[in-house]
Scaffold this active site. Structure first.
Site, PDB file in Angstrom:
ATOM      1  CG  HIS A   1     -16.704 -19.055  12.240  1.00 18.17           C
ATOM      2  ND1 HIS A   1     -15.739 -18.746  12.047  1.00 18.17           N
ATOM      3  CD2 HIS A   1     -17.146 -19.434  10.779  1.00 18.17           C
ATOM      4  CE1 HIS A   1     -14.900 -19.053  10.291  1.00 18.17           C
ATOM      5  NE2 HIS A   1     -16.105 -19.186   9.975  1.00 18.17           N
TER       6      HIS A   1
ATOM      7  CG  HIS B   1     -18.265 -22.076   8.827  1.00 15.70           C
ATOM      8  ND1 HIS B   1     -18.300 -20.986   7.665  1.00 15.70           N
ATOM      9  CD2 HIS B   1     -19.797 -22.256   8.571  1.00 15.70           C
ATOM     10  CE1 HIS B   1     -19.671 -21.266   7.817  1.00 15.70           C
ATOM     11  NE2 HIS B   1     -20.404 -22.075   7.698  1.00 15.70           N
TER      12      HIS B   1
ATOM     13  CG  ASP C   1     -12.926 -23.291   7.139  1.00 17.71           C
ATOM     14  OD1 ASP C   1     -13.927 -23.501   7.981  1.00 17.71           O
ATOM     15  OD2 ASP C   1     -12.627 -21.986   6.743  1.00 17.71           O
ATOM     16  CG  HIS C   2     -12.380 -20.721  10.627  1.00 15.51           C
ATOM     17  ND1 HIS C   2     -11.673 -20.322  10.615  1.00 15.51           N
ATOM     18  CD2 HIS C   2     -12.687 -20.829   9.247  1.00 15.51           C
ATOM     19  CE1 HIS C   2     -11.151 -19.741   9.719  1.00 15.51           C
ATOM     20  NE2 HIS C   2     -11.992 -20.468   8.581  1.00 15.51           N
TER      21      HIS C   2
END
Lengths: 302, 302
Positions: B60, B62, B64-65
């Site tokens: 996804h 976001h 941090d990904h």
């Protein structure tokens, strides 16, 4: 004035070095200059308070100078920042950041302002009572500009013994520091020069990365206190400078000399050279006061 | 099959931990799953060869990904990669990457393919002779999907002593391994079961991050070998799961149990808990075989 080098290597990623980012402390401002990937972690490691950073200056949109910006902006949001943040950088930077915030539904809870730049001549982009910031036009493979940070001249310094000798009321101190003469009750005028010493010389810092050798830079930043100038290559690889639009250590030193800089800081080293001391040696054939930027180094200007 | 955890912490940046990214080695494929900021440096530290990565799966959008994806793509370009690269991820990922490549004038010199996802039911997104990859629909604050990697069943194993006893020509070995019977010159039929043993059980790996507790996951991944399931919170903070669309360690364990998983791997820990052992303890009240993901940990499935 003090500069903390968070990263200073050129684009190829290295395991233990970081891409370009610096923190400039000048007249109580804390300015972040460039923001390569991982900058937020470097800021944490150096224990630099996020909330003190209100302005970020990006020189150009190559990854090693700005891929860490979206992460920092997002983290400020996660940490519930309320203080406004100003991003100064090339045209397009706003689209890049806003598209990512939109797609991640991560709107910041703090005011975020973009000041997009597209200048071919030096432009005043920030001013308050303490400092000014100008762009420095550079020549690179994409639009790029450096930044010239200048302290404003401060107040004159009160010679406290003199002032007390004339029994001048404290209420006048502020105007004396601003340069006013004082008229005593008996009508005698005490000229300001008797009561004050000149203010400290204002300091200045020029950040120039990335660019080919551009002599006009020296004209703009005459008398600069600290000059950071990239030196990706040594003279033996001059032909690569033309191709990749970078400078040699010697050319950086020529800019420093022509600008009558007090201090030259080199950085943005190509990883082809095993030892960065060679950059210093080459630069010192032209200009004596050379410091090598290294991750974590703090450079103070007294 | 082997998983290397490059990072496994949730969004708030930490000085010595990294955001989500994993490398899955499965049937000679090397898949990169999620790509938080700094992933390229972690890959270097773990000495993982960039050129072996041909597929990147993003769960996804976001930060941090996936904030490390643009840096990795750019670095591949700087290193003169020629091998094609496939990016699997949510709708919008192509725009984000291409806008940055465009503005930095850093077009890659290798073929770059985007496979944008927007699925509400499991979808087969990759298949070759060795593995398949399906999406796992998740429920998070933005569109998110996990990935289910499955080895295909291999050939049956030749019982070499048996085969030689019947003096079967080497030319038949390939068809025997595929399950064919053999007819000898005298007309005798030797059934395949006499000549081969069953193939090894194919292994599988499910990556589920980030999501609220979603029992349907367990149905899809029945019998999974390794299940990575996020566990941002403990049960005491269940209310935060609802708000932020995350799972507790206990819920992750419930998925593992219902899926008859062999091994549960926890990760994506909130930084509010000092010691991550508490996640393991909570999960083990439901499901025994629990491993805590930690940066740099390598988990092998025999």
């Amino acid at each position: 004035m003090e500069v903390t080098i968070l990263g200073c290597y050129s684009a190829t990623p290295r395991t233990f070095n970081n891409p370009t980012s610096q923190v400039l402390e000048i007249n109580n401002h804390l300015f972040l200059i460039d923001c390569g990937e991982g900058t937020q972690v470097q800021l944490r490691k150096r224990k630099i308070k996020f909330s003190r950073i209100k302005h970020i200056f990006i020189s150009h949109l190559h990854g090693d100078h700005f891929f860490g910006l979206i992460g920092l902006i997002s983290t400020f949001g996660l940490l519930d920042r309320k203080t406004e943040l100003h991003i100064h950088g090339p045209k397009g930077i706003k689209d890049i950041i806003l598209l990512q915030l939109k797609l991640s539904k991560s709107w910041t809870g703090y005011p975020l302002y973009f000041h997009e730049l597209d200048t071919t001549t030096p432009e005043l982009i920030f001013e308050d009572e303490k400092v000014t910031v100008e762009t420095i036009p550079l020549a690179h493979r994409v639009y790029a500009n450096g930044y010239f940070f200048k302290e404003k001249e401060g107040d004159r310094k009160l010679l406290i013994n003199e002032v007390q000798q004339y029994e001048i009321d404290v209420a006048y101190y502020r105007s004396i520091k601003k340069g006013k003469d004082v008229t005593l009750e008996d009508g005698t005028v005490i000229p300001n020069e008797k009561l004050t010493a000149p203010p400290e010389n204002p300091k200045s810092y020029a950040f120039c990365s990335d660019t080919v050798y551009k002599p006009e830079i020296a004209e703009q930043i005459q008398g600069v206190t600290g000059l950071y100038h990239e030196s990706t290559f040594l003279e033996q690889h001059q032909h690569l400078c033309e191709k990749t639009k970078h400078s040699t250590a010697k050319e950086a030193a020529q800019i420093a000399k022509a600008a009558n800089a007090q201090q030259l800081i080199l950085g943005h080293y190509s990883t082809r050279y095993g030892n960065i001391e060679v950059f210093k040696e080459e630069a010192q054939t032209v200009f004596e006061n050379v410091i090598l930027a290294e991750d974590g180094k703090v450079i103070s200007f007294e």
